[in-house]
Design a protein around this motif. Structure first.
Motif, PDB file in Angstrom:
ATOM      1  N   ILE A 119      22.686  23.442  21.230  1.00 33.61           N
ATOM      2  CA  ILE A 119      22.719  23.464  20.009  1.00 33.61           C
ATOM      3  C   ILE A 119      23.683  22.429  19.434  1.00 33.61           C
ATOM      4  O   ILE A 119      23.186  21.735  18.398  1.00 33.61           O
ATOM      5  N   TYR A 120      24.723  22.029  20.164  1.00 29.13           N
ATOM      6  CA  TYR A 120      25.452  20.903  19.567  1.00 29.13           C
ATOM      7  C   TYR A 120      24.875  19.724  19.742  1.00 29.13           C
ATOM      8  O   TYR A 120      24.621  18.818  18.981  1.00 29.13           O
ATOM      9  N   GLY A 121      24.172  19.701  20.995  1.00 26.79           N
ATOM     10  CA  GLY A 121      23.280  18.336  21.236  1.00 26.79           C
ATOM     11  C   GLY A 121      22.030  18.256  20.109  1.00 26.79           C
ATOM     12  O   GLY A 121      22.058  16.963  19.776  1.00 26.79           O
ATOM     13  N   GLY A 122      21.680  19.170  19.912  1.00 28.50           N
ATOM     14  CA  GLY A 122      20.694  19.191  18.621  1.00 28.50           C
ATOM     15  C   GLY A 122      21.027  18.669  17.334  1.00 28.50           C
ATOM     16  O   GLY A 122      20.634  17.757  16.770  1.00 28.50           O
ATOM     17  N   ALA A 123      22.260  19.075  17.023  1.00 26.80           N
ATOM     18  CA  ALA A 123      22.719  18.932  15.836  1.00 26.80           C
ATOM     19  C   ALA A 123      23.324  17.475  15.892  1.00 26.80           C
ATOM     20  O   ALA A 123      23.209  16.813  14.887  1.00 26.80           O
ATOM     21  N   LEU A 124      24.050  17.241  16.861  1.00 25.24           N
ATOM     22  CA  LEU A 124      24.625  15.745  17.075  1.00 25.24           C
ATOM     23  C   LEU A 124      23.469  14.630  17.079  1.00 25.24           C
ATOM     24  O   LEU A 124      23.490  13.521  16.603  1.00 25.24           O
ATOM     25  N   THR A 125      22.331  15.169  17.817  1.00 20.82           N
ATOM     26  CA  THR A 125      20.916  13.916  17.680  1.00 20.82           C
ATOM     27  C   THR A 125      20.685  13.670  16.297  1.00 20.82           C
ATOM     28  O   THR A 125      20.338  12.535  16.056  1.00 20.82           O
ATOM     29  N   LEU A 126      20.340  14.748  15.510  1.00 25.59           N
ATOM     30  CA  LEU A 126      19.814  14.694  14.039  1.00 25.59           C
ATOM     31  C   LEU A 126      20.816  14.014  13.096  1.00 25.59           C
ATOM     32  O   LEU A 126      20.562  12.783  12.416  1.00 25.59           O
ATOM     33  N   LEU A 127      22.227  14.073  13.525  1.00 22.61           N
ATOM     34  CA  LEU A 127      23.090  13.172  12.696  1.00 22.61           C
ATOM     35  C   LEU A 127      23.321  11.947  13.088  1.00 22.61           C
ATOM     36  O   LEU A 127      23.177  10.902  12.100  1.00 22.61           O
ATOM     37  N   VAL A 128      23.271  11.604  14.459  1.00 20.24           N
ATOM     38  CA  VAL A 128      22.943  10.327  15.118  1.00 20.24           C
ATOM     39  C   VAL A 128      21.827   9.357  14.276  1.00 20.24           C
ATOM     40  O   VAL A 128      21.774   8.184  13.966  1.00 20.24           O
ATOM     41  N   ILE A 129      20.550  10.201  14.530  1.00 19.16           N
ATOM     42  CA  ILE A 129      19.347   9.644  13.951  1.00 19.16           C
ATOM     43  C   ILE A 129      19.539   9.207  12.488  1.00 19.16           C
ATOM     44  O   ILE A 129      19.148   8.121  11.912  1.00 19.16           O
ATOM     45  N   TYR A 130      20.288  10.285  11.625  1.00 16.73           N
ATOM     46  CA  TYR A 130      20.141   9.891  10.272  1.00 16.73           C
ATOM     47  C   TYR A 130      21.172   8.780  10.200  1.00 16.73           C
ATOM     48  O   TYR A 130      21.066   7.990   9.181  1.00 16.73           O
ATOM     49  N   LEU A 131      22.224   8.983  10.751  1.00 16.09           N
ATOM     50  CA  LEU A 131      23.302   7.697  10.607  1.00 16.09           C
ATOM     51  C   LEU A 131      22.609   6.367  10.781  1.00 16.09           C
ATOM     52  O   LEU A 131      22.867   5.422  10.238  1.00 16.09           O
ATOM     53  N   LEU A 132      21.669   6.212  11.799  1.00 20.03           N
ATOM     54  CA  LEU A 132      21.211   5.036  12.136  1.00 20.03           C
ATOM     55  C   LEU A 132      19.718   4.516  11.201  1.00 20.03           C
ATOM     56  O   LEU A 132      19.504   3.446  11.121  1.00 20.03           O
ATOM     57  N   THR A 133      19.351   5.648  10.809  1.00 17.38           N
ATOM     58  CA  THR A 133      18.112   5.364   9.830  1.00 17.38           C
ATOM     59  C   THR A 133      18.130   5.547   8.187  1.00 17.38           C
ATOM     60  O   THR A 133      17.297   5.387   7.531  1.00 17.38           O
ATOM     61  N   GLY A 134      19.437   6.143   7.926  1.00 11.89           N
ATOM     62  CA  GLY A 134      19.646   6.585   6.488  1.00 11.89           C
ATOM     63  C   GLY A 134      19.263   5.494   5.544  1.00 11.89           C
ATOM     64  O   GLY A 134      18.465   5.945   4.540  1.00 11.89           O
ATOM     65  N   GLN A 135      19.481   4.360   5.867  1.00 13.48           N
ATOM     66  CA  GLN A 135      19.524   3.187   4.838  1.00 13.48           C
ATOM     67  C   GLN A 135      17.845   3.081   4.814  1.00 13.48           C
ATOM     68  O   GLN A 135      17.370   2.815   3.526  1.00 13.48           O
ATOM     69  N   PHE A 136      17.251   3.153   5.744  1.00 12.02           N
ATOM     70  CA  PHE A 136      15.651   2.755   5.775  1.00 12.02           C
ATOM     71  C   PHE A 136      14.923   3.912   4.707  1.00 12.02           C
ATOM     72  O   PHE A 136      13.906   3.614   4.142  1.00 12.02           O
ATOM     73  N   TRP A 137      15.358   4.991   5.238  1.00 13.50           N
ATOM     74  CA  TRP A 137      14.819   6.202   4.344  1.00 13.50           C
ATOM     75  C   TRP A 137      15.166   6.015   2.916  1.00 13.50           C
ATOM     76  O   TRP A 137      14.610   6.286   1.965  1.00 13.50           O
ATOM     77  N   TYR A 138      16.374   5.534   2.619  1.00 13.39           N
ATOM     78  CA  TYR A 138      16.947   5.462   1.089  1.00 13.39           C
ATOM     79  C   TYR A 138      15.961   4.485   0.464  1.00 13.39           C
ATOM     80  O   TYR A 138      15.209   4.634  -0.745  1.00 13.39           O
ATOM     81  N   ARG A 139      15.745   3.248   0.995  1.00 16.91           N
ATOM     82  CA  ARG A 139      15.060   2.083   0.657  1.00 16.91           C
ATOM     83  C   ARG A 139      13.610   2.493   0.346  1.00 16.91           C
ATOM     84  O   ARG A 139      12.771   2.153  -0.613  1.00 16.91           O
ATOM     85  N   LEU A 140      13.114   3.347   1.304  1.00 19.05           N
ATOM     86  CA  LEU A 140      11.600   3.618   1.355  1.00 19.05           C
ATOM     87  C   LEU A 140      11.302   4.551   0.239  1.00 19.05           C
ATOM     88  O   LEU A 140      10.375   4.436  -0.611  1.00 19.05           O
ATOM     89  N   PHE A 141      12.083   5.543  -0.126  1.00 25.12           N
ATOM     90  CA  PHE A 141      11.854   6.321  -1.221  1.00 25.12           C
ATOM     91  C   PHE A 141      12.157   6.075  -2.541  1.00 25.12           C
ATOM     92  O   PHE A 141      11.880   6.693  -3.482  1.00 25.12           O
ATOM     93  N   GLN A 142      13.028   4.996  -2.598  1.00 23.04           N
ATOM     94  CA  GLN A 142      13.513   4.605  -3.920  1.00 23.04           C
ATOM     95  C   GLN A 142      12.584   3.492  -4.428  1.00 23.04           C
ATOM     96  O   GLN A 142      12.647   3.217  -5.590  1.00 23.04           O
ATOM     97  N   GLN A 143      11.546   3.006  -3.609  1.00 23.68           N
ATOM     98  CA  GLN A 143      10.710   2.099  -4.084  1.00 23.68           C
ATOM     99  C   GLN A 143       9.600   2.598  -5.209  1.00 23.68           C
ATOM    100  O   GLN A 143       9.503   4.079  -4.942  1.00 23.68           O
ATOM    101  N   LYS A 144       9.299   2.091  -6.070  1.00 24.37           N
ATOM    102  CA  LYS A 144       8.440   2.791  -7.000  1.00 24.37           C
ATOM    103  C   LYS A 144       6.694   2.051  -6.805  1.00 24.37           C
ATOM    104  O   LYS A 144       6.544   1.182  -6.482  1.00 24.37           O
TER     105      LYS A 144
END
Length: 93
Positions: free
Chosen positions: A68-93
């Motif tokens: 449970i902790y490992g899964g939540a921690l993994t998702l948090l780290v993935i978002y930390l590493l890829t959050g800017q990418f997703w933001y730029r991808l979804f902010q394009q028009k």
């Protein structure tokens, strides 16, 4: 459930909205004030506090055994590493 387990989970889950809203430039108040950078820093603080409490209470070997902790921690780290990418991808028009 004991208080330390509650604090471990609460700080880990509290890190996610602060990371998301900090990266996506949404408004949310944190302990460091109101702003994107403040939210990201507060998310990092919650993440570090949760990890430190977990390691103190259970030890490093339990990171691999507590799914449970490992899964939540993994998702948090993935978002930390890829959050800017997703933001730029979804902010394009």
């Amino acid at each position: 459930m004991n208080l330390l387990d509650f604090l471990i989970g609460a700080t880990l889950m509290n890190a996610m909205p602060h990371f998301v809203l900090g990266v996506w430039q949404g408004g949310m108040f944190s302990a460091f004030g109101f702003g994107n950078r403040q939210n990201i820093l507060y998310g990092l603080l919650n993440f570090a506090l949760s990890l430190a409490l977990f390691l103190f209470n259970y030890g490093p070997s339990q990171l691999y055994q507590n799914a449970i902790y490992g899964g939540a921690l993994t998702l948090l780290v993935i978002y930390l590493l890829t959050g800017q990418f997703w933001y730029r991808l979804f902010q394009q028009k």
